[in-house]
Design an enzyme around this catalytic site. Sequence first.
Site, PDB file in Angstrom:
ATOM      1  N   ALA A 144     122.511  29.536 -40.437  1.00  0.00           N
ATOM      2  CA  ALA A 144     123.727  30.223 -42.037  1.00  0.00           C
ATOM      3  C   ALA A 144     124.014  28.522 -42.465  1.00  0.00           C
ATOM      4  O   ALA A 144     123.826  28.749 -43.511  1.00  0.00           O
ATOM      5  CB  ALA A 144     124.371  31.178 -41.754  1.00  0.00           C
ATOM      6  N   TYR A 204     118.864  38.295 -30.811  1.00  0.00           N
ATOM      7  CA  TYR A 204     119.301  36.936 -30.292  1.00  0.00           C
ATOM      8  C   TYR A 204     118.839  36.734 -28.860  1.00  0.00           C
ATOM      9  O   TYR A 204     119.048  37.819 -27.593  1.00  0.00           O
ATOM     10  CB  TYR A 204     120.585  36.789 -30.478  1.00  0.00           C
ATOM     11  CG  TYR A 204     121.456  36.878 -32.053  1.00  0.00           C
ATOM     12  CD1 TYR A 204     120.562  36.144 -32.792  1.00  0.00           C
ATOM     13  CD2 TYR A 204     122.237  38.138 -32.288  1.00  0.00           C
ATOM     14  CE1 TYR A 204     120.947  36.275 -34.470  1.00  0.00           C
ATOM     15  CE2 TYR A 204     122.657  37.549 -33.766  1.00  0.00           C
ATOM     16  CZ  TYR A 204     122.369  37.270 -34.166  1.00  0.00           C
ATOM     17  OH  TYR A 204     122.367  37.358 -36.070  1.00  0.00           O
ATOM     18  N   ARG A 221     120.333  33.750 -27.444  1.00  0.00           N
ATOM     19  CA  ARG A 221     121.426  32.098 -27.718  1.00  0.00           C
ATOM     20  C   ARG A 221     122.630  31.987 -26.919  1.00  0.00           C
ATOM     21  O   ARG A 221     123.389  31.429 -26.819  1.00  0.00           O
ATOM     22  CB  ARG A 221     121.762  32.534 -29.258  1.00  0.00           C
ATOM     23  CG  ARG A 221     122.689  33.706 -29.625  1.00  0.00           C
ATOM     24  CD  ARG A 221     123.101  34.131 -31.053  1.00  0.00           C
ATOM     25  NE  ARG A 221     123.333  32.818 -31.653  1.00  0.00           N
ATOM     26  CZ  ARG A 221     123.589  32.857 -33.431  1.00  0.00           C
ATOM     27  NH1 ARG A 221     123.681  34.341 -33.729  1.00  0.00           N
ATOM     28  NH2 ARG A 221     124.029  32.185 -33.786  1.00  0.00           N
ATOM     29  N   LYS A 269     130.111  38.916 -52.859  1.00  0.00           N
ATOM     30  CA  LYS A 269     128.372  39.582 -53.257  1.00  0.00           C
ATOM     31  C   LYS A 269     128.216  40.708 -53.115  1.00  0.00           C
ATOM     32  O   LYS A 269     128.099  41.260 -52.021  1.00  0.00           O
ATOM     33  CB  LYS A 269     127.268  38.587 -52.371  1.00  0.00           C
ATOM     34  CG  LYS A 269     127.898  37.474 -52.099  1.00  0.00           C
ATOM     35  CD  LYS A 269     127.006  36.616 -50.683  1.00  0.00           C
ATOM     36  CE  LYS A 269     128.566  36.746 -49.546  1.00  0.00           C
ATOM     37  NZ  LYS A 269     127.963  35.673 -48.488  1.00  0.00           N
ATOM     38  N   ALA A 294     119.321  34.788 -47.841  1.00  0.00           N
ATOM     39  CA  ALA A 294     119.870  35.200 -49.614  1.00  0.00           C
ATOM     40  C   ALA A 294     121.551  34.765 -49.877  1.00  0.00           C
ATOM     41  O   ALA A 294     121.883  34.081 -50.711  1.00  0.00           O
ATOM     42  CB  ALA A 294     119.787  36.604 -50.270  1.00  0.00           C
ATOM     43  N   GLY A 295     122.533  35.221 -48.804  1.00  0.00           N
ATOM     44  CA  GLY A 295     123.893  35.109 -49.015  1.00  0.00           C
ATOM     45  C   GLY A 295     124.095  33.678 -48.399  1.00  0.00           C
ATOM     46  O   GLY A 295     124.997  33.065 -49.096  1.00  0.00           O
ATOM     47  N   ASP A 296     123.504  32.660 -47.804  1.00  0.00           N
ATOM     48  CA  ASP A 296     123.838  30.921 -47.530  1.00  0.00           C
ATOM     49  C   ASP A 296     123.042  30.731 -49.180  1.00  0.00           C
ATOM     50  O   ASP A 296     123.778  29.261 -49.407  1.00  0.00           O
ATOM     51  CB  ASP A 296     122.564  30.728 -46.187  1.00  0.00           C
ATOM     52  CG  ASP A 296     122.844  32.275 -45.087  1.00  0.00           C
ATOM     53  OD1 ASP A 296     124.239  32.201 -45.125  1.00  0.00           O
ATOM     54  OD2 ASP A 296     121.923  31.945 -44.395  1.00  0.00           O
TER      55      ASP A 296
END
Length: 316
Positions: free
Chosen positions: A35, A104, A106, A225, A256-258
């Site tokens: 992000a 993930y 991670r 958003k 898209a949010g980023d």
Amino acid sequence: MPEVVTLGETMVLFNSMNTGPMKYVTHFAKQIAGAETNFAIGVCRLGHTAGWISRVGKDEFGKYIVSFVRGEGVDTSQVKVDSEAPTGVLFKERQEEGESKVYYYRKGSAASRMTPEDIDPNYLQGAKYLHISGITPALSDSCYETILEAIRIAKSRNVTISFDPNIRLKLWSEERAREVIMGLIPEVDIVLPGLEEGRLLVGANEPEEIAASLLKAGAKIVAVKCGAKGAYYAAGDSAEFIPGYPVARVVDPVGAGDGFAAGFISGLLKGWSYSESVKLANAVGARATQVIGDVEGLPTFEEVEVFLGQRKEIER
């Protein structure tokens, strides 16, 4: 020094090249996903400077990420190489319609081992914005402490702090996410939640109610958003719903949010009003959905102008 500084984990993304359940996917494209670097790359493509603080493993994936991000114009001088932990990985399962699923790998990654000592206070000197997300404090206790230290340093240097909750329930429970994120709201200036995130955080359904609750909690500016419909912002006596921009086909909604966050901060850096900045944010977010990958669809400012019909593109 960069105008905008951000910190957080970026992973190698293996993006499925055919749709359907992961068990049937046979081909993947190697890309990056994170992000904060999505945001930083978006800011740079819109004509500004950005820097990224993080850790990567001492491995080929870490080299790939740093090379890619640096190649997009983001300053990577504050990225440390950890020889004792790997770079994180995720796989994306794509559907013909609806949201993609991610898997993930991670836990115990290099970035999850970030500590407050990884932040050089001098690096924030002269920056105008620090951008953080709710993903980083979910990675580990030390990452949470790192976020708190970044906020402390930014506030001591009068750096405006923007915060995208970016809730990832595969990383922590709803209760813990709500507790930590709502605890950070009074410490930041700008909050950029999605509609569903707002509902989870404050229990409200309408963007106006979400924004009002977050402002009451201590935020100075809130932009909610609302997907393809657009976004609602509120700041002091100013509030407005800004319609979104329809696209013929959403290819990949992730990122898209980023892109929205990058567009909003870009507008503020240009000295635009909140309304104008949200319009730019909506356009960047819409444009980002038209290409497979988290960052590949993030537009330059000239491409935004073409998208909005403000500039004619010369194709041949």
